[in-house]
Write a protein that holds these residues in place. Structure first.
Motif, PDB file in Angstrom:
ATOM      1  N   HIS A   1       0.847  -1.191   0.000  1.00 36.08           N
ATOM      2  CA  HIS A   1       0.000   0.000   0.000  1.00 36.08           C
ATOM      3  C   HIS A   1       0.885   1.245   0.000  1.00 36.08           C
ATOM      4  CE1 HIS A   1      -2.152  -3.326   1.959  1.00 36.08           C
ATOM      5  NE2 HIS A   1      -3.215  -2.855   1.338  1.00 36.08           N
ATOM      6  N   VAL A   2       0.570   2.210  -0.844  1.00 40.68           N
ATOM      7  CA  VAL A   2       1.407   3.398  -1.028  1.00 40.68           C
ATOM      8  C   VAL A   2       0.753   4.607  -0.368  1.00 40.68           C
ATOM      9  CG1 VAL A   2       2.452   4.976  -2.698  1.00 40.68           C
ATOM     10  CG2 VAL A   2       2.318   2.507  -3.200  1.00 40.68           C
ATOM     11  N   ARG A   3       1.544   5.324   0.430  1.00 39.72           N
ATOM     12  CA  ARG A   3       1.099   6.568   1.049  1.00 39.72           C
ATOM     13  C   ARG A   3       2.168   7.641   0.851  1.00 39.72           C
ATOM     14  NH1 ARG A   3      -2.652   3.676   0.817  1.00 39.72           N
ATOM     15  NH2 ARG A   3      -4.050   3.000   2.511  1.00 39.72           N
ATOM     16  N   ASN A   4       1.704   8.885   0.838  1.00 39.81           N
ATOM     17  CA  ASN A   4       2.598  10.031   0.766  1.00 39.81           C
ATOM     18  C   ASN A   4       2.726  10.609   2.168  1.00 39.81           C
ATOM     19  OD1 ASN A   4       2.659  13.300   0.406  1.00 39.81           O
ATOM     20  ND2 ASN A   4       3.888  12.278  -1.155  1.00 39.81           N
ATOM     21  N   TRP A   5       3.976  10.704   2.662  1.00 41.93           N
ATOM     22  CA  TRP A   5       4.211  11.123   4.043  1.00 41.93           C
ATOM     23  C   TRP A   5       4.675  12.563   4.106  1.00 41.93           C
ATOM     24  CZ3 TRP A   5       2.319   8.459   7.902  1.00 41.93           C
ATOM     25  CH2 TRP A   5       1.982   7.129   7.667  1.00 41.93           C
ATOM     26  N   LEU A   6       3.936  13.366   4.849  1.00 38.77           N
ATOM     27  CA  LEU A   6       4.166  14.803   4.960  1.00 38.77           C
ATOM     28  C   LEU A   6       4.328  15.154   6.433  1.00 38.77           C
ATOM     29  CD1 LEU A   6       4.053  17.581   3.390  1.00 38.77           C
ATOM     30  CD2 LEU A   6       1.628  17.633   4.021  1.00 38.77           C
ATOM     31  N   HIS A   7       5.384  15.880   6.767  1.00 34.66           N
ATOM     32  CA  HIS A   7       5.577  16.280   8.158  1.00 34.66           C
ATOM     33  C   HIS A   7       4.455  17.217   8.588  1.00 34.66           C
ATOM     34  CE1 HIS A   7       7.448  17.742  11.854  1.00 34.66           C
ATOM     35  NE2 HIS A   7       8.316  16.761  11.745  1.00 34.66           N
ATOM     36  N   ALA A   8       3.954  17.016   9.805  1.00 32.65           N
ATOM     37  CA  ALA A   8       2.834  17.811  10.286  1.00 32.65           C
ATOM     38  C   ALA A   8       3.148  19.308  10.301  1.00 32.65           C
ATOM     39  CB  ALA A   8       2.438  17.352  11.690  1.00 32.65           C
TER      40      ALA A   8
ATOM     41  N   GLY B   1       2.747  29.469  -2.922  1.00 34.60           N
ATOM     42  CA  GLY B   1       4.023  29.512  -2.216  1.00 34.60           C
ATOM     43  C   GLY B   1       4.270  28.324  -1.314  1.00 34.60           C
ATOM     44  N   TYR B   2       3.399  27.332  -1.395  1.00 39.76           N
ATOM     45  CA  TYR B   2       3.551  26.142  -0.548  1.00 39.76           C
ATOM     46  C   TYR B   2       4.704  25.280  -1.034  1.00 39.76           C
ATOM     47  CZ  TYR B   2       2.484  21.352   1.027  1.00 39.76           C
ATOM     48  OH  TYR B   2       2.556  20.088   1.535  1.00 39.76           O
ATOM     49  N   LEU B   3       5.598  24.902  -0.114  1.00 43.78           N
ATOM     50  CA  LEU B   3       6.719  24.031  -0.435  1.00 43.78           C
ATOM     51  C   LEU B   3       7.171  23.330   0.847  1.00 43.78           C
ATOM     52  CD1 LEU B   3       8.697  23.028  -2.611  1.00 43.78           C
ATOM     53  CD2 LEU B   3      10.248  24.868  -1.908  1.00 43.78           C
ATOM     54  N   PRO B   4       6.959  22.021   0.961  1.00 39.67           N
ATOM     55  CA  PRO B   4       7.386  21.301   2.170  1.00 39.67           C
ATOM     56  C   PRO B   4       8.881  21.447   2.409  1.00 39.67           C
ATOM     57  CG  PRO B   4       5.916  19.939   0.850  1.00 39.67           C
ATOM     58  CD  PRO B   4       6.254  21.137   0.006  1.00 39.67           C
ATOM     59  N   GLN B   5       9.258  21.566   3.678  1.00 43.85           N
ATOM     60  CA  GLN B   5      10.644  21.836   4.047  1.00 43.85           C
ATOM     61  C   GLN B   5      11.346  20.652   4.704  1.00 43.85           C
ATOM     62  OE1 GLN B   5      12.172  24.903   3.316  1.00 43.85           O
ATOM     63  NE2 GLN B   5      10.267  25.130   2.162  1.00 43.85           N
ATOM     64  N   HIS B   6      10.611  19.691   5.203  1.00 46.08           N
ATOM     65  CA  HIS B   6      11.214  18.621   6.003  1.00 46.08           C
ATOM     66  C   HIS B   6      11.653  17.444   5.146  1.00 46.08           C
ATOM     67  CE1 HIS B   6       9.343  20.907   9.241  1.00 46.08           C
ATOM     68  NE2 HIS B   6      10.057  20.211  10.096  1.00 46.08           N
ATOM     69  N   ASP B   7      12.932  17.114   5.203  1.00 40.02           N
ATOM     70  CA  ASP B   7      13.436  15.881   4.614  1.00 40.02           C
ATOM     71  C   ASP B   7      12.870  14.704   5.390  1.00 40.02           C
ATOM     72  OD1 ASP B   7      15.651  14.285   3.074  1.00 40.02           O
ATOM     73  OD2 ASP B   7      15.927  13.780   5.197  1.00 40.02           O
ATOM     74  N   PHE B   8      12.403  13.675   4.680  1.00 34.62           N
ATOM     75  CA  PHE B   8      11.717  12.587   5.369  1.00 34.62           C
ATOM     76  C   PHE B   8      12.642  11.853   6.340  1.00 34.62           C
ATOM     77  CE2 PHE B   8      10.410   8.127   5.749  1.00 34.62           C
ATOM     78  CZ  PHE B   8       9.144   8.317   6.311  1.00 34.62           C
ATOM     79  N   HIS B   9      13.860  11.554   5.927  1.00 35.21           N
ATOM     80  CA  HIS B   9      14.771  10.821   6.807  1.00 35.21           C
ATOM     81  C   HIS B   9      15.036  11.616   8.081  1.00 35.21           C
ATOM     82  CE1 HIS B   9      18.736   9.570   8.374  1.00 35.21           C
ATOM     83  NE2 HIS B   9      18.336   8.357   8.037  1.00 35.21           N
ATOM     84  N   ASP B  10      15.325  12.900   7.922  1.00 35.08           N
ATOM     85  CA  ASP B  10      15.595  13.722   9.098  1.00 35.08           C
ATOM     86  C   ASP B  10      14.353  13.860   9.974  1.00 35.08           C
ATOM     87  OD1 ASP B  10      18.152  14.047   8.129  1.00 35.08           O
ATOM     88  OD2 ASP B  10      17.801  16.061   7.333  1.00 35.08           O
ATOM     89  N   GLY B  11      13.205  14.051   9.322  1.00 36.60           N
ATOM     90  CA  GLY B  11      11.970  14.210  10.079  1.00 36.60           C
ATOM     91  C   GLY B  11      11.592  12.951  10.827  1.00 36.60           C
ATOM     92  N   LEU B  12      11.772  11.793  10.180  1.00 37.30           N
ATOM     93  CA  LEU B  12      11.451  10.531  10.843  1.00 37.30           C
ATOM     94  C   LEU B  12      12.427  10.254  11.982  1.00 37.30           C
ATOM     95  CD1 LEU B  12       9.658   8.015  10.920  1.00 37.30           C
ATOM     96  CD2 LEU B  12      11.238   6.943   9.289  1.00 37.30           C
ATOM     97  N   THR B  13      13.706  10.564  11.767  1.00 40.20           N
ATOM     98  CA  THR B  13      14.706  10.380  12.821  1.00 40.20           C
ATOM     99  C   THR B  13      14.346  11.198  14.052  1.00 40.20           C
ATOM    100  OG1 THR B  13      16.445   9.961  11.182  1.00 40.20           O
ATOM    101  CG2 THR B  13      17.144  10.611  13.395  1.00 40.20           C
ATOM    102  N   ALA B  14      13.985  12.463  13.842  1.00 39.09           N
ATOM    103  CA  ALA B  14      13.621  13.329  14.962  1.00 39.09           C
ATOM    104  C   ALA B  14      12.338  12.857  15.632  1.00 39.09           C
ATOM    105  CB  ALA B  14      13.467  14.772  14.474  1.00 39.09           C
TER     106      ALA B  14
END
Length: 343
Positions: free
Chosen positions: A208-215, A287-300
């Motif tokens: 199952h595929v999901r798109n993960w976005l930092h809150a 002007g929307y542009l996500p800033q969080h890298d997934f690896h860094d965000g998941l690590t934190a």
């Protein structure tokens, strides 16, 4: 602005409140019923801010809602029942809170002439998408009771704009992750299980595929739509990282120092949509542009759960928590769903 934030003590809501307090001079009132997924602790030190007021109450209370909306020029509506498994067991409650609660807020917004109203929704309203991605004007085809209740509330919100001119914008985000999320959701559930040294259950074949976005990125997108969005329009907030659940599990295992021996493949959940995907160029134009890298965000995020067992351990003993696997079905159940898009 003087912003009323419903559900502001929840996971995404608390991230939104922090974004507003950190980036603006606006005043915020949080209205939250403090059900199992909401907590004053999610607001933490923000409760010390002279620009934040907290009100415990329910969006189904018409007198309370009317009084609060009258005192504010802006509403950001995040309060909702949101867990898919729970919706299987309590579909009527989800409809009551998510649809009737939204209607109560919209009625008050119309009555008192609010200047802006943002209704926060989800990509799940589009239903499963085999190929391509959903645009904001695509038909809604929800699968599970939770998604159906959100789709209904979206339509109620748009009808308030078209009928009464209530200045509503809708945001639909992909799957969120980050600190302070309730451990019923997949990332904190897996992380807390591995911290405890227990196995995790992966549904079906894990494709199952999901798109993960930092809150925090979702919060920034919601606020951008609040300030720049066109009333009556819908804005998808995607742009995170697309992963199969198996890939997501692999990331979590590595970061938690575990291996696949900690994973049990279990029967798939019923109506488990095989893939979600959205176009988000419309929000990008604002002007929307996500800033969080997934690896860094998941690590934190994982580190937060390591550092705060006092926050999540009591929730695992909540007697109102649903069984993690309510009904079983085949992993490919929705590959030919009636509304599934092929391009």
């Amino acid at each position: 602005m003087n912003i009323l934030v419903t559900g502001g003590a929840g996971f995404i809501g608390s991230h939104y409140v922090r974004h507003v307090l950190d980036t603006t001079n606006d005043r915020v009132t949080v209205l939250d019923a403090l059900t199992y997924a909401g907590s004053r602790e999610n607001l933490g030190e923000m409760l010390l801010s002279p620009r934040l007021e907290f009100v415990q109450g329910n969006i189904l209370d018409p007198d309370l809602v009317a009084g609060l909306v009258e005192a504010h020029d802006t509403v950001v509506h995040l309060a909702a029942e949101s867990h898919v498994d729970r919706s299987f067991l309590a579909g009527g409650h989800f409809l009551t809170v998510n649809v009737l609660g939204t209607q109560r807020l919209l009625d008050a917004a119309h009555r008192f002439g609010v200047e802006r109203f943002v209704h926060v929704s989800t990509d799940e309203v589009y239903g499963p998408i085999a190929k391509g991605a959903a645009s904001e004007d695509d038909p809604l085809c929800p699968t599970v009771p939770y998604a159906a209740s959100k789709a209904a509330s979206d339509l109620v919100a748009l009808s308030a704009f078209r009928t009464h001119g209530v200045p509503v914008c809708i945001t639909r985000s992909s799957n969120n992750y980050g600190p302070r999320q309730h451990p019923e959701k997949i990332i904190p559930r897996f992380v807390t299980s591995l911290i405890k040294g227990t196995t995790v259950g992966l549904h079906g074949d894990g494709r199952h595929v999901r798109n993960w976005l930092h809150a925090a990125d979702n919060a920034a997108g919601i606020d951008l739509v609040l300030r720049r969005g066109v009333p009556g329009e819908v804005y998808n907030l995607g742009g995170g990282t697309d992963l199969t659940n198996r890939q997501l599990t692999g990331h979590i295992l590595r970061l938690c120092g575990a291996d696949w021996n900690s994973v049990e493949f279990i029967a798939d959940r019923t109506s488990n949509d095989v893939r979600y995907a959205m176009h988000w160029e419309k929000a990008a134009a604002l002007g929307y542009l996500p800033q969080h890298d997934f690896h860094d965000g998941l690590t934190a995020t994982i580190q937060w759960y390591r550092d705060h067992p006092d926050r999540w351990a009591p929730l695992l003993r909540n007697p109102d928590s649903p069984r993690p696997h309510v009904v079983v079905a085949h992993a490919d159940k929705n590959t030919a769903a009636p509304c599934a898009r092929t391009q």
